[in-house]
Design a protein around this motif. Structure first.
Motif, PDB file in Angstrom:
ATOM      1  N   VAL A  45      -9.434 -17.080  -7.366  1.00  0.00           N
ATOM      2  CA  VAL A  45      -8.620 -15.922  -7.006  1.00  0.00           C
ATOM      3  C   VAL A  45      -9.488 -14.669  -6.972  1.00  0.00           C
ATOM      4  CG1 VAL A  45      -6.668 -14.473  -7.661  1.00  0.00           C
ATOM      5  CG2 VAL A  45      -6.564 -16.933  -8.070  1.00  0.00           C
ATOM      6  N   ARG A  46      -9.356 -13.914  -5.893  1.00  0.00           N
ATOM      7  CA  ARG A  46      -9.937 -12.575  -5.838  1.00  0.00           C
ATOM      8  C   ARG A  46      -8.992 -11.605  -6.519  1.00  0.00           C
ATOM      9  NH1 ARG A  46     -10.812  -8.746  -0.551  1.00  0.00           N
ATOM     10  NH2 ARG A  46      -8.696  -8.188  -1.128  1.00  0.00           N
ATOM     11  N   VAL A  47      -9.526 -10.729  -7.345  1.00  0.00           N
ATOM     12  CA  VAL A  47      -8.732  -9.796  -8.143  1.00  0.00           C
ATOM     13  C   VAL A  47      -8.992  -8.372  -7.668  1.00  0.00           C
ATOM     14  CG1 VAL A  47      -8.405  -8.839 -10.455  1.00  0.00           C
ATOM     15  CG2 VAL A  47      -8.673 -11.315 -10.157  1.00  0.00           C
ATOM     16  N   GLN A  48      -7.936  -7.713  -7.177  1.00  0.00           N
ATOM     17  CA  GLN A  48      -7.998  -6.292  -6.801  1.00  0.00           C
ATOM     18  C   GLN A  48      -6.834  -5.592  -7.502  1.00  0.00           C
ATOM     19  OE1 GLN A  48     -11.194  -7.291  -4.743  1.00  0.00           O
ATOM     20  NE2 GLN A  48     -10.536  -5.167  -4.628  1.00  0.00           N
ATOM     21  N   THR A  49      -7.075  -4.382  -7.975  1.00  0.00           N
ATOM     22  CA  THR A  49      -6.049  -3.707  -8.744  1.00  0.00           C
ATOM     23  C   THR A  49      -6.037  -2.216  -8.459  1.00  0.00           C
ATOM     24  OG1 THR A  49      -5.239  -3.309 -11.003  1.00  0.00           O
ATOM     25  CG2 THR A  49      -7.610  -3.350 -10.700  1.00  0.00           C
ATOM     26  N   GLY A  50      -4.872  -1.610  -8.683  1.00  0.00           N
ATOM     27  CA  GLY A  50      -4.785  -0.171  -8.596  1.00  0.00           C
ATOM     28  C   GLY A  50      -5.607   0.495  -9.686  1.00  0.00           C
ATOM     29  N   VAL A  51      -5.943   1.758  -9.453  1.00  0.00           N
ATOM     30  CA  VAL A  51      -6.718   2.547 -10.407  1.00  0.00           C
ATOM     31  C   VAL A  51      -5.866   3.735 -10.833  1.00  0.00           C
ATOM     32  CG1 VAL A  51      -8.785   3.973 -10.728  1.00  0.00           C
ATOM     33  CG2 VAL A  51      -8.918   1.849  -9.392  1.00  0.00           C
ATOM     34  N   PRO A  52      -5.711   3.965 -12.132  1.00  0.00           N
ATOM     35  CA  PRO A  52      -4.895   5.100 -12.580  1.00  0.00           C
ATOM     36  C   PRO A  52      -5.354   6.403 -11.935  1.00  0.00           C
ATOM     37  CG  PRO A  52      -5.435   3.687 -14.440  1.00  0.00           C
ATOM     38  CD  PRO A  52      -6.210   3.166 -13.271  1.00  0.00           C
ATOM     39  N   GLY A  53      -4.386   7.164 -11.413  1.00  0.00           N
ATOM     40  CA  GLY A  53      -4.675   8.439 -10.788  1.00  0.00           C
ATOM     41  C   GLY A  53      -4.883   8.376  -9.288  1.00  0.00           C
ATOM     42  N   LEU A  54      -5.036   7.157  -8.737  1.00  0.00           N
ATOM     43  CA  LEU A  54      -5.203   6.987  -7.304  1.00  0.00           C
ATOM     44  C   LEU A  54      -3.928   6.385  -6.720  1.00  0.00           C
ATOM     45  CD1 LEU A  54      -8.867   5.622  -7.095  1.00  0.00           C
ATOM     46  CD2 LEU A  54      -8.058   7.990  -6.980  1.00  0.00           C
ATOM     47  N   ASN A  55      -3.448   6.967  -5.637  1.00  0.00           N
ATOM     48  CA  ASN A  55      -2.149   6.565  -5.093  1.00  0.00           C
ATOM     49  C   ASN A  55      -2.219   5.334  -4.200  1.00  0.00           C
ATOM     50  OD1 ASN A  55      -0.720   8.746  -6.301  1.00  0.00           O
ATOM     51  ND2 ASN A  55      -1.514  10.105  -4.707  1.00  0.00           N
ATOM     52  N   ALA A  56      -3.259   5.218  -3.403  1.00  0.00           N
ATOM     53  CA  ALA A  56      -3.352   4.111  -2.447  1.00  0.00           C
ATOM     54  C   ALA A  56      -4.808   3.758  -2.250  1.00  0.00           C
ATOM     55  CB  ALA A  56      -2.722   4.502  -1.114  1.00  0.00           C
ATOM     56  N   ILE A  57      -5.165   2.500  -2.561  1.00  0.00           N
ATOM     57  CA  ILE A  57      -6.544   2.062  -2.395  1.00  0.00           C
ATOM     58  C   ILE A  57      -6.582   0.686  -1.757  1.00  0.00           C
ATOM     59  CG2 ILE A  57      -7.317   3.418  -4.363  1.00  0.00           C
ATOM     60  CD1 ILE A  57      -7.616   0.802  -5.927  1.00  0.00           C
ATOM     61  N   TYR A  58      -7.768   0.307  -1.331  1.00  0.00           N
ATOM     62  CA  TYR A  58      -7.983  -0.960  -0.651  1.00  0.00           C
ATOM     63  C   TYR A  58      -7.535  -2.148  -1.497  1.00  0.00           C
ATOM     64  CZ  TYR A  58     -10.449  -5.147   0.785  1.00  0.00           C
ATOM     65  OH  TYR A  58     -10.744  -6.437   1.128  1.00  0.00           O
ATOM     66  N   GLY A  59      -6.907  -3.119  -0.819  1.00  0.00           N
ATOM     67  CA  GLY A  59      -6.717  -4.442  -1.394  1.00  0.00           C
ATOM     68  C   GLY A  59      -5.454  -4.660  -2.178  1.00  0.00           C
ATOM     69  N   ILE A  60      -4.541  -3.679  -2.220  1.00  0.00           N
ATOM     70  CA  ILE A  60      -3.337  -3.815  -3.029  1.00  0.00           C
ATOM     71  C   ILE A  60      -2.164  -4.166  -2.116  1.00  0.00           C
ATOM     72  CG2 ILE A  60      -1.909  -2.789  -4.833  1.00  0.00           C
ATOM     73  CD1 ILE A  60      -4.906  -3.049  -5.488  1.00  0.00           C
ATOM     74  N   ALA A  61      -1.941  -5.457  -1.902  1.00  0.00           N
ATOM     75  CA  ALA A  61      -0.881  -5.905  -0.994  1.00  0.00           C
ATOM     76  C   ALA A  61       0.495  -5.560  -1.515  1.00  0.00           C
ATOM     77  CB  ALA A  61      -0.992  -7.412  -0.778  1.00  0.00           C
ATOM     78  N   SER A  62       0.627  -5.301  -2.801  1.00  0.00           N
ATOM     79  CA  SER A  62       1.938  -5.009  -3.380  1.00  0.00           C
ATOM     80  C   SER A  62       2.500  -3.675  -2.927  1.00  0.00           C
ATOM     81  CB  SER A  62       1.846  -5.005  -4.911  1.00  0.00           C
ATOM     82  OG  SER A  62       0.917  -4.042  -5.355  1.00  0.00           O
ATOM     83  N   GLN A  63       1.718  -2.877  -2.186  1.00  0.00           N
ATOM     84  CA  GLN A  63       2.255  -1.635  -1.649  1.00  0.00           C
ATOM     85  C   GLN A  63       3.152  -1.883  -0.445  1.00  0.00           C
ATOM     86  OE1 GLN A  63      -1.295   0.513  -0.785  1.00  0.00           O
ATOM     87  NE2 GLN A  63      -1.703   1.050  -2.908  1.00  0.00           N
ATOM     88  N   SER A  64       3.252  -3.128   0.029  1.00  0.00           N
ATOM     89  CA  SER A  64       4.050  -3.419   1.213  1.00  0.00           C
ATOM     90  C   SER A  64       5.519  -3.589   0.871  1.00  0.00           C
ATOM     91  CB  SER A  64       3.541  -4.692   1.885  1.00  0.00           C
ATOM     92  OG  SER A  64       3.836  -5.815   1.094  1.00  0.00           O
ATOM     93  N   LYS A  65       6.356  -3.509   1.880  1.00  0.00           N
ATOM     94  CA  LYS A  65       7.793  -3.635   1.682  1.00  0.00           C
ATOM     95  C   LYS A  65       8.176  -5.015   1.169  1.00  0.00           C
ATOM     96  CE  LYS A  65       9.164  -0.186   5.110  1.00  0.00           C
ATOM     97  NZ  LYS A  65       9.799   0.051   6.421  1.00  0.00           N
ATOM     98  N   GLU A  66       7.342  -6.024   1.500  1.00  0.00           N
ATOM     99  CA  GLU A  66       7.669  -7.372   1.049  1.00  0.00           C
ATOM    100  C   GLU A  66       7.785  -7.449  -0.467  1.00  0.00           C
ATOM    101  OE1 GLU A  66       5.530  -7.831   4.954  1.00  0.00           O
ATOM    102  OE2 GLU A  66       5.311  -6.630   3.157  1.00  0.00           O
TER     103      GLU A  66
END
Length: 412
Positions: free
Chosen positions: A146-167
């Protein structure tokens, strides 16, 4: 076995794809992927206006000669547009040769070197609990890595975070689980490297504590660090035994990887934006990385990438072929056939396409117990449903871009 027709098909079922379809006088057809994410129509023009007319009447069995002709005869060599176009021709010719021989392409490349291809999926989350849910979902789907990408505190939108989608319940939709978004302008995201460097080791510590030491974990730095920052991150991630750290710094500056290599034993994957063997040559010779991230679609096809990987094998460097959903099922099939045949296979990136894409591109590959297999149909094993493709015309789409807090454009 002369070519009598060369067609360029553009379709956008879940995202934009560019496909070259060749037909021989005997009725054999071959497909090639020419998709260049966010710049698709540049390759369409290159193929339609410059390449397709030169294919008519050519002997489809002369794969190497045709590759050399299109690489050398234009004089202006290399670059993503040129190499994606050549890749499409090359894949289509291998597809035709396999069908004419009645064999899958991997048999023409020397036969299978393994039972299947270990593949990794893309797990992500805006925070650690969401990331854990995504990892569990991928494990349930059968992924062993598994490739692991995660949000960073203080940043609103960054590469690789599929959970930002409506799905998954928030934000603007991303189509087919990738960051390219349809619209007239690219979307701006934000970035802060120091915050990222502080946060990421804590993420991998949490993941290892939750899921244990066995599962191979990967991470994509997406060219956003300076060499010394990349060295720092690689060193700080050593306790968590990554399978690889990908594209930690822009590798156009090839000397930079010497600094990274000196300071960390974390394995490095490089080169998803490279287009030719020349981009990899010195990095392989100097053993500055561990996995070749080139894509069949962007590296000039099966013919060219196999040569690069054969050279890499001399230095115990393995394959890690690019395979998100901006590679069409045709390009993915080509990668699977190549990966099954070569000795120095490492791992295959695998993002599952959407239902509409799978209706446009009918595929023969299998996915079982975390392993991909291209199947045993003659050729690449993918057919193009022209009627379905026609339902989905091209839509303008761009990848996002980054700005720092002070407004400076940064590597995305």
């Amino acid at each position: 076995m002369n070519i009598v027709k060369a067609e360029v098909v553009v379709t956008s079922p879940d995202r934009n794809f560019v496909t070259l379809k060749l037909t021989t006088e005997e009725g054999f057809t071959g497909l090639g992927d020419a998709t260049l994410n966010g710049r698709e129509l540049a390759v369409v023009s290159y193929l339609q206006d410059h390449v397709a007319p030169l294919l008519i009447g050519k002997d489809a069995s002369r794969i190497e000669d045709t590759w050399q002709f299109f690489y050398r005869s234009a004089y202006w060599r290399r670059g993503p547009v040129t190499m994606a176009a050549i890749a499409a021709v090359d894949m289509a010719l291998w597809d035709i040769k396999g069908k004419a021989a009645g064999m899958p392409v991997y048999q023409l490349l020397g036969g299978a070197s393994r039972q299947g291809l270990l593949a990794y999926g893309h797990a992500s989350g805006s925070d650690i609990p969401e990331l854990f849910d995504s990892i569990r979902k991928h494990l349930e789907l059968g992924f062993r890595a598994v490739r692991v990408q995660t949000g960073v505190p203080g940043l609103n939108a960054i590469y690789g975070i599929a959970s930002q989608s409506k799905e998954t319940g928030g934000g603007e939709a991303r189509y087919d689980h990738e960051p390219a978004r349809r619209g007239a302008q690219p979307v701006q995201e934000d970035w802060d490297t120091r915050s990222y460097l502080r946060h990421l080791p804590r993420v991998f510590e949490a993941v290892r504590n939750e899921f244990g030491p066995e599962i191979p974990l990967l991470h994509d730095g997406h060219h956003r660090m300076t060499p010394i920052q990349a060295a720092q991150l690689g060193k700080n991630l050593e306790p968590y035994d990554l399978f690889w750290l990908e594209d930690c710094t822009p590798a156009e500056n090839q000397e930079s990887l010497k600094l990274v290599r000196q300071h960390t034993t974390t394995p490095l994957a490089i080169g998803e934006i490279f287009n030719t063997a020349w981009d990899f040559k010195d990095l392989i010779r100097d053993q500055l990385f561990d996995y070749v991230r080139g894509a069949v679609t962007h590296m000039g096809g099966i013919t060219a990438l196999k040569k690069t990987l054969d050279y890499a094998a001399m230095y115990q460097i393995k394959s890690g072929m690019h395979g998100p959903t901006d590679i069409s099922p045709v390009g993915m099939a080509a990668a699977m056939h190549l990966g099954l045949a070569i000795h120095n296979f490492g791992i295959q990136e695998y993002m599952q396409h959407g239902d509409r894409t799978n209706q446009v591109f009918e595929q023969s590959f299998t996915w079982q117990d975390g392993l991909l297999h291209p199947g045993d149909k003659p050729g690449l094993g993918v057919s193009l449903n022209i009627d379905e493709a026609g339902k989905y015309p091209y839509q303008q789409a761009y990848l996002p871009f980054n700005r720092l807090a002070d407004g400076t454009v940064h590597d995305w």
